[in-house]
Design an enzyme around this catalytic site. Structure first.
Site, short mmCIF file in Angstrom:
data_model
loop_
_atom_site.label_atom_id
_atom_site.label_comp_id
_atom_site.label_asym_id
_atom_site.label_seq_id
_atom_site.Cartn_x
_atom_site.Cartn_y
_atom_site.Cartn_z
N PRO A 151 5.79 7.71 -10.50
CA PRO A 151 4.69 8.67 -10.24
C PRO A 151 5.15 9.37 -9.75
O PRO A 151 5.17 11.46 -8.90
CB PRO A 151 3.46 8.50 -10.63
CG PRO A 151 2.97 7.32 -10.33
CD PRO A 151 4.17 6.60 -10.20
N GLN A 152 5.31 8.84 -8.07
CA GLN A 152 5.56 9.58 -6.92
C GLN A 152 6.47 9.71 -6.34
O GLN A 152 6.99 11.43 -6.12
CB GLN A 152 4.95 8.26 -5.58
CG GLN A 152 4.27 8.29 -5.47
CD GLN A 152 3.95 6.61 -6.34
OE1 GLN A 152 4.74 5.99 -7.11
NE2 GLN A 152 2.56 5.77 -5.88
N SER A 162 14.52 5.88 -10.75
CA SER A 162 14.05 5.06 -9.99
C SER A 162 13.82 3.74 -9.38
O SER A 162 13.88 2.61 -11.15
CB SER A 162 12.55 5.42 -9.31
OG SER A 162 12.08 6.97 -9.77
N ALA A 211 -0.29 5.80 6.25
CA ALA A 211 -1.54 6.43 5.91
C ALA A 211 -1.03 7.77 4.88
O ALA A 211 -2.23 8.63 4.61
CB ALA A 211 -2.96 8.04 6.92
N GLY A 212 0.63 7.62 4.46
CA GLY A 212 1.05 8.89 3.79
C GLY A 212 0.26 7.93 2.48
O GLY A 212 -0.96 7.52 2.15
N ILE A 264 1.06 4.78 1.04
CA ILE A 264 0.14 3.41 2.16
C ILE A 264 -1.53 3.88 1.14
O ILE A 264 -2.61 2.33 0.94
CB ILE A 264 0.13 3.56 3.16
CG1 ILE A 264 0.86 3.29 4.14
CG2 ILE A 264 -1.27 3.03 3.82
CD1 ILE A 264 0.90 1.31 4.31
N THR A 276 13.28 10.46 0.28
CA THR A 276 12.73 9.02 0.12
C THR A 276 12.95 8.16 0.63
O THR A 276 14.44 7.82 1.52
CB THR A 276 11.91 9.15 -1.21
OG1 THR A 276 13.23 8.18 -1.88
CG2 THR A 276 12.04 10.64 -2.05
N CYS A 277 12.60 6.83 0.23
CA CYS A 277 13.04 5.79 1.26
C CYS A 277 14.67 5.02 -0.21
O CYS A 277 14.51 4.26 0.11
CB CYS A 277 11.53 4.74 0.73
SG CYS A 277 11.29 4.16 -1.30
#
Length: 444
Positions: A130-131, A124, A205-206, A209, A49-50
């Site tokens: 929640p992502q 996190s 567009a994920g 976003i 992830t980022c």
């Protein structure tokens, strides 16, 4: 059987290194197969992830030496796969030895606890976001498709998903909106107090976003532009939240319209350069632009921050913004930590019991083999007309001797080496201590 997690995250490494070891969704199938071939580890899953890149593995050997060897192989593979030997960070040449300084390794109980904490959002940048659970499920699905998940990792992931669901149901861990998307929106509101007068450009567009678009619309942003590699995907968001869909290739033409730019794509290279932003500022007559780069690797060239009239933030800069809404979540997090401790203990107990099941199965097979061999001998003697009573006595003696042989050898060795604890454990295992206590009680 044991577990190991090797990783790098926002707490241990700067974004300039995290982006070098990140994996796109398209890379994962090849990376998983490559990692298994390189390390020899059969069960592997990768989460990228980022804010983190983590590798989860199940090992047949959980000895310390085996853990350390596997950790070294994983770091070597990560360095080799991303070819980061030629890159530099903080003026140091990056190699597997230096990369180790930025990574962490957990094994067995610590690895189990860590995965549960990640699934619940406790590890996190945004507490309880929640992502991460969806991202973890996607990582698990990718490993399944690559056929690098076996029974051990499957049990661990399924247990972690169940724990995460329970915690989100029974605590307030994600009731307050403190996601990265929310943090970006709140920061925009601090710079432009009334978003109803501003135009926001969302690049990508994920899921992140999409969440950002929802927060911006709730804050009353007047115009929304969504730029994406495919116009169809961008239109899905603009149909839901309003606004105008455009292609990434048209960014330079519409950038000057945007007061707020928030970007989160999976592009391996920047999609917005310093030159394009400079031209947009001239068209805007140097009216300020607020930009947030949520992507890892970064979507916006770092040099853009050098431009006057640009406020550029990365995911690392959002940490201060999200602190205000965390107090309620911190109390929920303490409850979640207690639940994770209990679930970790339950999972490890279950795994250890599975080890005992395998041991008992092997022991039973061994004793049944001995029984069948001795029974076959006895049947042969009976077929030859031998005295049944003598055959039974010989069968009983021979079976007893065979069953006692290995335990007797091990007990004698333990006694010779002075291993008193092993002898005491054997006494309990064989039920001799209990029997002796019962006899002495009856005598009394």
């Amino acid at each position: 059987m044991g577990y190991i997690t090797a990783g790098i995250n926002h707490r241990t490494a700067p974004i300039s290194l995290r982006e070098q070891v990140a994996f796109s969704a398209d890379q994962l199938p090849d990376a998983l197969q490559n990692a298994r071939a390189y390390t020899g580890i059969e069960e592997i899953a990768i989460l990228s992830t980022c804010n983190r890149t983590e590798i989860y593995c199940a090992l047949h050997n959980s000895e310390v030496e085996a853990i350390e060897l596997c950790y070294g192989k994983l770091i070597d593979w990560l360095t080799h796969y991303h070819q980061i030997n030629s890159h530099q960070i903080n003026s140091h040449q990056i190699n597997s030895q230096l990369l180790t300084e930025y990574t962490y390794c957990f094994h067995d109980e610590e690895a189990v606890r860590h995965l549960m904490r990640v699934a619940c959002g406790l590890d996190s940048m945004v507490l309880g976001e929640p992502q991460i659970l969806g991202q973890l499920k996607s990582a698990y699905a990718s490993a399944q498709e690559a056929d690098t998940v076996g029974p051990a990792l499957n049990r661990l992931f399924q247990h972690s998903f169940t724990t995460a669901k329970q915690i989100r149901t029974e605590t307030a861990i994600n009731e307050q909106p403190v996601s990265v998307a929310y943090a970006a929106t709140r920061l925009a509101k601090q710079i432009f107090s009334d978003l109803s007068e501003n135009t926001a450009l969302l690049i990508g567009a994920g899921e992140t976003i999409e969440l950002t678009a929802r927060h911006l619309c709730q804050q009353g942003v007047s115009k929304l532009i969504v730029a994406n590699r495919t116009l169809e995907r961008a239109r899905l968001l603009t149909d839901r939240f309003g606004g105008r869909p455009v292609l990434l290739s048209d960014l330079s033409q519409i950038l000057h319209e945007s007061d707020i730019v928030i970007s989160s794509t999976a592009s391996p290279i920047p999609v917005l350069g310093k030159g394009a932003v400079e031209r947009a500022l001239k068209q805007r007559k140097h009216k300020p632009m607020f930009m947030v780069d949520i992507a890892v690797p970064r979507d916006i060239e770092p040099e853009v921050s050098e431009l006057p009239d640009v406020f550029l933030y990365t995911v690392d800069d959002l940490q201060d913004v999200i602190e205000d809404n965390l107090q309620q979540r911190k109390e929920a997090a303490r409850k979640a930590e207690r639940m994770i401790e209990a679930d970790t203990f339950e999972f490890m107990t279950r795994m250890r019991s599975l080890n005992a099941v395998n041991l008992l199965r092997n022991y039973r097979q061994s004793t049944e083999t001995i029984r069948d061999q001795e029974l076959e001998k006895a049947m042969q003697w009976l077929a030859r007309g031998a005295n049944p009573e003598e055959v039974l006595q010989q069968f009983a003696r021979s079976l007893t001797n065979k069953l006692m042989h290995q335990p007797s050898v091990q007990l004698k060795n333990a006694a010779a080496l002075g291993q008193q604890e092993k002898l005491e454990w054997a006494e309990k295992l064989l039920g001799l201590g209990i029997s002796q206590k019962t006899d002495s009680t009856q005598d009394a």
